[in-house]
Design a protein around this motif. Structure first.
Motif, PDB file in Angstrom:
ATOM      1  N   ALA A  13       0.861  -1.267  -0.109  1.00  0.00           N
ATOM      2  CA  ALA A  13      -0.062   0.046   0.169  1.00  0.00           C
ATOM      3  C   ALA A  13       0.811   1.136   0.083  1.00  0.00           C
ATOM      4  O   ALA A  13       0.714   2.102  -0.699  1.00  0.00           O
ATOM      5  CB  ALA A  13      -0.826  -0.001   1.151  1.00  0.00           C
ATOM      6  N   HIS A  14       1.944   1.161   0.933  1.00  0.00           N
ATOM      7  CA  HIS A  14       2.835   2.282   0.883  1.00  0.00           C
ATOM      8  C   HIS A  14       3.601   2.505  -0.458  1.00  0.00           C
ATOM      9  O   HIS A  14       3.617   3.630  -1.015  1.00  0.00           O
ATOM     10  CB  HIS A  14       3.904   2.044   2.078  1.00  0.00           C
ATOM     11  CG  HIS A  14       4.977   2.973   1.803  1.00  0.00           C
ATOM     12  ND1 HIS A  14       4.876   4.536   2.266  1.00  0.00           N
ATOM     13  CD2 HIS A  14       6.276   3.102   1.679  1.00  0.00           C
ATOM     14  CE1 HIS A  14       5.987   5.062   2.293  1.00  0.00           C
ATOM     15  NE2 HIS A  14       6.811   4.168   1.732  1.00  0.00           N
ATOM     16  N   VAL A  15       4.224   1.245  -0.930  1.00  0.00           N
ATOM     17  CA  VAL A  15       4.919   1.676  -2.223  1.00  0.00           C
ATOM     18  C   VAL A  15       3.958   2.223  -3.302  1.00  0.00           C
ATOM     19  O   VAL A  15       4.431   2.921  -4.216  1.00  0.00           O
ATOM     20  CB  VAL A  15       5.454   0.395  -2.764  1.00  0.00           C
ATOM     21  CG1 VAL A  15       5.873   0.289  -3.969  1.00  0.00           C
ATOM     22  CG2 VAL A  15       6.560  -0.071  -1.864  1.00  0.00           C
TER      23      VAL A  15
ATOM     24  N   ASN B 268      11.065   0.253  -6.064  1.00  0.00           N
ATOM     25  CA  ASN B 268      11.892  -0.600  -5.189  1.00  0.00           C
ATOM     26  C   ASN B 268      12.748   0.118  -4.063  1.00  0.00           C
ATOM     27  O   ASN B 268      13.508  -0.331  -3.433  1.00  0.00           O
ATOM     28  CB  ASN B 268      13.101  -0.752  -6.061  1.00  0.00           C
ATOM     29  CG  ASN B 268      12.476  -1.864  -7.183  1.00  0.00           C
ATOM     30  OD1 ASN B 268      11.988  -2.814  -7.017  1.00  0.00           O
ATOM     31  ND2 ASN B 268      12.622  -1.315  -8.431  1.00  0.00           N
ATOM     32  N   HIS B 269      12.239   1.439  -3.712  1.00  0.00           N
ATOM     33  CA  HIS B 269      12.919   2.315  -2.779  1.00  0.00           C
ATOM     34  C   HIS B 269      12.968   1.645  -1.276  1.00  0.00           C
ATOM     35  O   HIS B 269      13.844   2.011  -0.515  1.00  0.00           O
ATOM     36  CB  HIS B 269      12.229   3.628  -2.352  1.00  0.00           C
ATOM     37  CG  HIS B 269      11.265   3.767  -1.872  1.00  0.00           C
ATOM     38  ND1 HIS B 269      10.007   3.499  -2.354  1.00  0.00           N
ATOM     39  CD2 HIS B 269      10.867   4.297  -0.628  1.00  0.00           C
ATOM     40  CE1 HIS B 269       8.935   3.546  -1.073  1.00  0.00           C
ATOM     41  NE2 HIS B 269       9.388   4.147  -0.348  1.00  0.00           N
ATOM     42  N   ASP B 270      12.014   0.876  -1.026  1.00  0.00           N
ATOM     43  CA  ASP B 270      11.894   0.301   0.305  1.00  0.00           C
ATOM     44  C   ASP B 270      11.979  -1.415   0.217  1.00  0.00           C
ATOM     45  O   ASP B 270      11.898  -1.873   1.358  1.00  0.00           O
ATOM     46  CB  ASP B 270      10.664   0.329   1.081  1.00  0.00           C
ATOM     47  CG  ASP B 270      10.576   1.766   1.851  1.00  0.00           C
ATOM     48  OD1 ASP B 270      11.608   2.237   2.310  1.00  0.00           O
ATOM     49  OD2 ASP B 270       9.735   2.418   2.241  1.00  0.00           O
ATOM     50  N   LEU B 271      12.430  -1.730  -0.769  1.00  0.00           N
ATOM     51  CA  LEU B 271      12.905  -3.216  -1.066  1.00  0.00           C
ATOM     52  C   LEU B 271      13.559  -3.818   0.051  1.00  0.00           C
ATOM     53  O   LEU B 271      13.305  -4.943   0.420  1.00  0.00           O
ATOM     54  CB  LEU B 271      13.489  -3.481  -2.541  1.00  0.00           C
ATOM     55  CG  LEU B 271      13.725  -5.029  -2.712  1.00  0.00           C
ATOM     56  CD1 LEU B 271      12.361  -5.815  -2.668  1.00  0.00           C
ATOM     57  CD2 LEU B 271      14.408  -4.864  -4.111  1.00  0.00           C
TER      58      LEU B 271
ATOM     59  N   ALA C 214       8.191  12.048  -2.471  1.00  0.00           N
ATOM     60  CA  ALA C 214       6.668  11.492  -2.542  1.00  0.00           C
ATOM     61  C   ALA C 214       6.672  10.641  -1.520  1.00  0.00           C
ATOM     62  O   ALA C 214       5.918  10.221  -1.071  1.00  0.00           O
ATOM     63  CB  ALA C 214       6.924  10.717  -3.993  1.00  0.00           C
ATOM     64  N   ASP C 215       8.098  10.130  -1.064  1.00  0.00           N
ATOM     65  CA  ASP C 215       7.964   8.940   0.153  1.00  0.00           C
ATOM     66  C   ASP C 215       7.346   9.567   1.370  1.00  0.00           C
ATOM     67  O   ASP C 215       6.512   9.194   2.198  1.00  0.00           O
ATOM     68  CB  ASP C 215       9.288   8.532   0.174  1.00  0.00           C
ATOM     69  CG  ASP C 215       9.572   7.540   1.324  1.00  0.00           C
ATOM     70  OD1 ASP C 215       8.567   6.912   1.416  1.00  0.00           O
ATOM     71  OD2 ASP C 215      10.521   7.539   1.817  1.00  0.00           O
ATOM     72  N   MET C 216       8.033  10.997   1.612  1.00  0.00           N
ATOM     73  CA  MET C 216       7.612  11.542   2.849  1.00  0.00           C
ATOM     74  C   MET C 216       6.019  12.171   2.960  1.00  0.00           C
ATOM     75  O   MET C 216       5.421  11.883   3.969  1.00  0.00           O
ATOM     76  CB  MET C 216       8.531  12.943   2.836  1.00  0.00           C
ATOM     77  CG  MET C 216       8.400  13.879   4.100  1.00  0.00           C
ATOM     78  SD  MET C 216       9.517  15.004   4.092  1.00  0.00           S
ATOM     79  CE  MET C 216       9.140  15.928   2.738  1.00  0.00           C
TER      80      MET C 216
HETATM   81 FE   LIG Z   1       8.990   4.600   1.836  1.00  0.00          FE
END
Ligand SMILES: [Fe+2]
Length: 257
Positions: free
Chosen positions: A63-65, A100-103, A199-201
């Motif tokens: 959901a976050h990604v 893939n940022h939090d992979l 975007a992540d923040m």
């Molecule tokens: Fe993240």
């Protein structure tokens, strides 16, 4: 926070669709194969081990990604309208980095990074429904994610490496070498890392608002952990998402929540 099995399944389909739409050719196929190979683990992964953090519930990771991918694409348009030089990176690089940022939160190819908390006191008092898996050697999330990609022969560009590495911005002091340079030649040559971080923040902040602000207004921040009705929902659902789960360990994990 509570996602139904149908929502978990729908989010997984959006996740795979983002790869199909934005990552062309052989690299897209490799990435899809990679995620399908680890589907059972990733589809139910939390985005964090502690419920005070965003997405610390089954399905929270995907959901976050998805939210980060969507936010990245919207921010792409805004940065372009504001005059950013969009020739220094591609939209594919932006989406690849977002997906893939939090992979690294996955763990390694054999071990989950987050497993059900076994210490009842920590569950009750600290809100830790999950704990870090001690079988896993320590690595920062971006480092582990990049290692997983190269381990599975998924290539990434210099821009993507930099964006994934620095996605936490200056919340991670390890990024100061890339983001706090005062000499012009030491600054990133592309705005991609800043767009991904933004975007992540944004996604994490919105997830916090959805998960926590209603509890504050009801003065029920310390609601009993069994307010996580995921277990009940999961057990009662006949959705495809959970029917796919064959791993005894994963089923065990859901029972433990
Ligand atoms: Fe993240």
């Amino acid at each position: 926070m509570n996602l139904s099995a149908e929502q978990i399944q729908a989010n997984w389909e959006i996740f795979l669709d983002n790869i199909k739409v934005h990552i062309p050719g052989n690299r897209g196929e490799c990435l899809t194969n990679f995620y399908k190979r680890y589907e059972e683990r990733i589809i139910l992964m939390p985005a964090a081990h502690k419920k005070e953090y965003h997405g610390a519930f089954p399905g929270g990771y995907v959901a976050h990604v998805n939210k980060v991918v969507e936010g990245s694409l919207r921010l792409y348009d805004m940065w372009e309208e504001m005059g950013c030089d969009m020739t220094t990176f591609t939209k594919e690089e932006l989406v690849f980095s977002a997906i893939n940022h939090d992979l690294g939160k996955m763990g390694d190819k054999d071990h989950d990074a987050y497993i059900p908390q076994t210490d009842q006191w920590r569950k009750d008092k600290l809100g830790e429904d999950y704990m870090f898996n001690k079988k896993l050697a320590f690595a920062a999330v971006p480092d582990r994610g990049l290692f997983l990609l190269q381990q599975h022969d998924i290539s990434y560009s210099f821009n993507e490496m930099l964006a994934i590495q620095t996605h936490d911005g200056l919340y991670d002091t390890a990024n100061e070498k890339y983001l706090k340079g005062y000499m012009p030649e030491q600054k990133p040559r592309t705005s991609l890392p800043f767009i991904l971080h933004q975007a992540d923040m944004m996604a994490a902040r919105i997830e916090f608002e959805i998960e926590w602000l209603p509890k504050f207004s009801q003065n029920s921040v310390d609601a009993p952990k069994k307010n996580y009705t995921l277990n009940g929902n999961i057990k009662s659902s006949k959705s495809k998402a959970l029917n796919k789960i064959s791993s005894p360990g994963l089923k065990n994990m859901l029972d433990s929540l």
